[in-house]
Design an enzyme around this catalytic site. Sequence first.
Site, PDB file in Angstrom:
ATOM      1  N   HIS A  38       0.780  -1.098  -0.187  1.00  0.00           N
ATOM      2  CA  HIS A  38      -0.083   0.096  -0.043  1.00  0.00           C
ATOM      3  C   HIS A  38       0.772   1.159   0.109  1.00  0.00           C
ATOM      4  O   HIS A  38       1.955   1.522   0.829  1.00  0.00           O
ATOM      5  CB  HIS A  38      -0.954  -0.105   1.492  1.00  0.00           C
ATOM      6  CG  HIS A  38      -1.979   0.938   1.465  1.00  0.00           C
ATOM      7  ND1 HIS A  38      -1.888   2.163   2.317  1.00  0.00           N
ATOM      8  CD2 HIS A  38      -2.997   0.992   0.791  1.00  0.00           C
ATOM      9  CE1 HIS A  38      -2.877   2.781   2.113  1.00  0.00           C
ATOM     10  NE2 HIS A  38      -3.852   2.354   1.412  1.00  0.00           N
ATOM     11  N   SER A  81      -6.540  -0.531  -5.431  1.00  0.00           N
ATOM     12  CA  SER A  81      -6.598  -0.856  -3.972  1.00  0.00           C
ATOM     13  C   SER A  81      -7.692  -1.990  -4.081  1.00  0.00           C
ATOM     14  O   SER A  81      -8.131  -2.510  -5.247  1.00  0.00           O
ATOM     15  CB  SER A  81      -7.165   0.244  -3.135  1.00  0.00           C
ATOM     16  OG  SER A  81      -8.577   0.435  -3.334  1.00  0.00           O
ATOM     17  N   ASP A  83      -6.420  15.096  -5.648  1.00  0.00           N
ATOM     18  CA  ASP A  83      -6.223  13.803  -5.042  1.00  0.00           C
ATOM     19  C   ASP A  83      -7.447  13.259  -4.463  1.00  0.00           C
ATOM     20  O   ASP A  83      -7.940  13.594  -3.491  1.00  0.00           O
ATOM     21  CB  ASP A  83      -5.267  13.799  -3.901  1.00  0.00           C
ATOM     22  CG  ASP A  83      -4.876  12.300  -3.535  1.00  0.00           C
ATOM     23  OD1 ASP A  83      -4.895  11.331  -4.299  1.00  0.00           O
ATOM     24  OD2 ASP A  83      -4.096  12.452  -2.257  1.00  0.00           O
ATOM     25  N   MET A  84      -7.911  12.244  -5.188  1.00  0.00           N
ATOM     26  CA  MET A  84      -9.282  11.515  -4.551  1.00  0.00           C
ATOM     27  C   MET A  84      -9.276  10.133  -5.185  1.00  0.00           C
ATOM     28  O   MET A  84      -8.847   9.673  -6.055  1.00  0.00           O
ATOM     29  CB  MET A  84     -10.504  12.535  -5.473  1.00  0.00           C
ATOM     30  CG  MET A  84     -10.225  12.331  -6.718  1.00  0.00           C
ATOM     31  SD  MET A  84     -11.888  12.382  -7.474  1.00  0.00           S
ATOM     32  CE  MET A  84     -11.827  11.304  -9.013  1.00  0.00           C
ATOM     33  N   ALA A  85     -10.023   9.443  -4.061  1.00  0.00           N
ATOM     34  CA  ALA A  85     -10.453   8.162  -4.357  1.00  0.00           C
ATOM     35  C   ALA A  85     -11.667   8.073  -5.539  1.00  0.00           C
ATOM     36  O   ALA A  85     -12.197   9.255  -5.503  1.00  0.00           O
ATOM     37  CB  ALA A  85     -11.193   7.502  -3.136  1.00  0.00           C
ATOM     38  N   LYS A 111     -19.865   7.201 -14.506  1.00  0.00           N
ATOM     39  CA  LYS A 111     -18.575   7.836 -14.852  1.00  0.00           C
ATOM     40  C   LYS A 111     -17.444   7.562 -13.832  1.00  0.00           C
ATOM     41  O   LYS A 111     -16.209   7.128 -14.222  1.00  0.00           O
ATOM     42  CB  LYS A 111     -18.845   9.414 -14.675  1.00  0.00           C
ATOM     43  CG  LYS A 111     -20.068   9.747 -15.676  1.00  0.00           C
ATOM     44  CD  LYS A 111     -20.223  11.451 -15.351  1.00  0.00           C
ATOM     45  CE  LYS A 111     -21.438  11.908 -16.428  1.00  0.00           C
ATOM     46  NZ  LYS A 111     -21.793  13.062 -16.352  1.00  0.00           N
ATOM     47  N   GLY A 164      -6.339  21.069  -3.206  1.00  0.00           N
ATOM     48  CA  GLY A 164      -5.149  21.185  -2.470  1.00  0.00           C
ATOM     49  C   GLY A 164      -4.792  22.228  -1.397  1.00  0.00           C
ATOM     50  O   GLY A 164      -4.233  22.438  -0.686  1.00  0.00           O
TER      51      GLY A 164
HETATM   52  P1  NAI Z   1     -11.104  14.051  -0.406  1.00  0.00           P
HETATM   53  O1  NAI Z   1     -12.500  13.625  -0.688  1.00  0.00           O
HETATM   54  O2  NAI Z   1     -10.521  14.550   1.038  1.00  0.00           O
HETATM   55  O3  NAI Z   1     -10.606  15.231  -1.495  1.00  0.00           O
HETATM   56  C1  NAI Z   1     -10.515  15.057  -2.825  1.00  0.00           C
HETATM   57  C2  NAI Z   1     -10.182  16.250  -3.325  1.00  0.00           C
HETATM   58  O4  NAI Z   1     -11.019  17.300  -3.246  1.00  0.00           O
HETATM   59  C3  NAI Z   1      -8.731  16.866  -2.981  1.00  0.00           C
HETATM   60  O5  NAI Z   1      -8.063  17.134  -3.957  1.00  0.00           O
HETATM   61  C4  NAI Z   1      -9.054  18.020  -2.194  1.00  0.00           C
HETATM   62  O6  NAI Z   1      -7.858  19.023  -2.239  1.00  0.00           O
HETATM   63  C5  NAI Z   1     -10.438  18.587  -3.007  1.00  0.00           C
HETATM   64  N1  NAI Z   1     -11.265  19.338  -1.993  1.00  0.00           N
HETATM   65  C6  NAI Z   1     -11.787  19.124  -0.754  1.00  0.00           C
HETATM   66  N2  NAI Z   1     -12.513  20.017  -0.474  1.00  0.00           N
HETATM   67  C7  NAI Z   1     -12.403  21.178  -1.232  1.00  0.00           C
HETATM   68  C8  NAI Z   1     -12.893  22.213  -1.514  1.00  0.00           C
HETATM   69  N3  NAI Z   1     -13.717  22.978  -0.483  1.00  0.00           N
HETATM   70  N4  NAI Z   1     -12.534  23.110  -2.501  1.00  0.00           N
HETATM   71  C9  NAI Z   1     -11.847  22.610  -3.261  1.00  0.00           C
HETATM   72  N5  NAI Z   1     -11.293  21.514  -3.494  1.00  0.00           N
HETATM   73  C10 NAI Z   1     -11.647  20.733  -2.314  1.00  0.00           C
HETATM   74  O7  NAI Z   1     -10.228  12.812  -0.703  1.00  0.00           O
HETATM   75  P2  NAI Z   1     -10.667  11.251  -0.671  1.00  0.00           P
HETATM   76  O8  NAI Z   1     -11.160  10.827  -1.925  1.00  0.00           O
HETATM   77  O9  NAI Z   1     -11.232  11.068   0.551  1.00  0.00           O
HETATM   78  O10 NAI Z   1      -9.195  10.549  -0.644  1.00  0.00           O
HETATM   79  C11 NAI Z   1      -8.320  10.720   0.400  1.00  0.00           C
HETATM   80  C12 NAI Z   1      -6.708  10.315   0.426  1.00  0.00           C
HETATM   81  O11 NAI Z   1      -6.837   8.665   0.162  1.00  0.00           O
HETATM   82  C13 NAI Z   1      -6.188  10.492  -0.976  1.00  0.00           C
HETATM   83  O12 NAI Z   1      -4.892  10.881  -0.399  1.00  0.00           O
HETATM   84  C14 NAI Z   1      -6.072   9.243  -1.789  1.00  0.00           C
HETATM   85  O13 NAI Z   1      -5.026   9.190  -2.548  1.00  0.00           O
HETATM   86  C15 NAI Z   1      -5.898   8.463  -0.656  1.00  0.00           C
HETATM   87  N6  NAI Z   1      -6.321   6.798  -0.992  1.00  0.00           N
HETATM   88  C16 NAI Z   1      -5.378   5.928  -1.438  1.00  0.00           C
HETATM   89  C17 NAI Z   1      -5.860   4.817  -1.766  1.00  0.00           C
HETATM   90  C18 NAI Z   1      -4.527   3.802  -1.867  1.00  0.00           C
HETATM   91  O14 NAI Z   1      -4.818   2.533  -1.983  1.00  0.00           O
HETATM   92  N7  NAI Z   1      -3.200   4.027  -1.779  1.00  0.00           N
HETATM   93  C19 NAI Z   1      -6.971   4.097  -2.037  1.00  0.00           C
HETATM   94  C20 NAI Z   1      -7.974   5.361  -1.813  1.00  0.00           C
HETATM   95  C21 NAI Z   1      -7.609   6.562  -1.452  1.00  0.00           C
END
Ligand code: NAI
Length: 355
Positions: free
Chosen positions: A121, A145, A179-181, A229, A311
Amino acid sequence: MTETIIRIPSQELEELIAQKLLAAGLKEAFAAEMAEHLTYADRRGIHSHGAVRVEYYAERIAKGGLTIDPVCSFEQTGPSCGVYHGDNTVGHVVAKRGMEEAITLAKETGIGIVGIKKMGHSGALSYYVDMAARQDMVAMSFCQSDPMVVPFGGAENYFGTNPIAFAAPTNNDRPIVFDMATTVQAWGKVLDARSKNNAIPNDWAVDGLGNPTTDPYAVKGLLPIAGPKGYGLMMMVDILSGALLGLPIGKHVSSMYEDMTAKRDLGQLHIVINPAHFTEIEAFKAQLSQMIEELHQIKPRHGFEEVLYPGELSERKAIENEEKGIPIAKQVYDYLVSDAVHHDQYENANAFAEK
Ligand code: NAI
């Protein structure tokens, strides 16, 4: 029950994490790099991928599910591309190495595409694309994942939460980092609703029959963002970071918990583009900074104070947390300062179990 949160200096957090990983059996240099990644995530408010995961990694390292003495290598397979062989060691380290190679290729040839083949991971993907943007590159990263998401129209899980990250430089030290799931919500948010005895919105997850549910205890699968999508996007991620590297995809991706002694064979793909090969770099960065300024000037709709760029919240949190200390759950802190390497709690933990 409300969780107690405490704040600790980032350097202390990083050292505590590194010590725990070292105690689990990881070598010093790897423990330090992994600790740096996990502290980055907590500093930027991505708590789902920070210190809270240390005990899981410690158990996996201690039980042999991550290679502690890996033989890793970079195989350049074309002028702009290559495969980083990760030997199933910690993803945080080999995905970083893969990004370093991709940046070097992009600097030399205009583009660098590197697949990381067989790794554990790799945490928050923003870490890797952020590295590239801070060197004036545009970058994307994708990784696999384990299957916990129903395909659009399906009642059984098939894909993982397969995240996508993107970053681009601006004319200051704050790159755009998206960055998002590819799921509406992370599994952690469902757990949070359980702990607070709250219902969940009906677009987060489905029950065992594939029907949308508001009961966090009935959840058996997560939903892709934006229906077909998001489903298409998570498939794209699996093809790019799994099939392209000859790795298992979809329901064949290894489980996070089932067997902590087994190597995971996961894949990740970085794409780095050198803007200087397409346009004038300073003008490019200035254009993106102007875009951010214009977004900031957009009138916010009711309920919003301002429009932010992707970000930006993380950048703000990073500044605040550096100043005030990084907030982590007291329970996580207690584990980090304890003598325990781990408490055997992740072995066989079903992703949809209560913990
Ligand atoms: P999230 O929903 O917290 O954020 C998604 C995106 O929306 C980010 O780019 C954030 O900057 C943007 N955002 C949030 N609020 C905003 C706002 N008010 N205005 C503008 N942009 C805004 O992210 P999520 O989907 O919960 O993912 C969290 C982390 O989990 C990520 O770092 C992802 O890489 C990681 N992840 C890692 C996995 C792995 O297997 N390594 C699997 C799934 C997720």
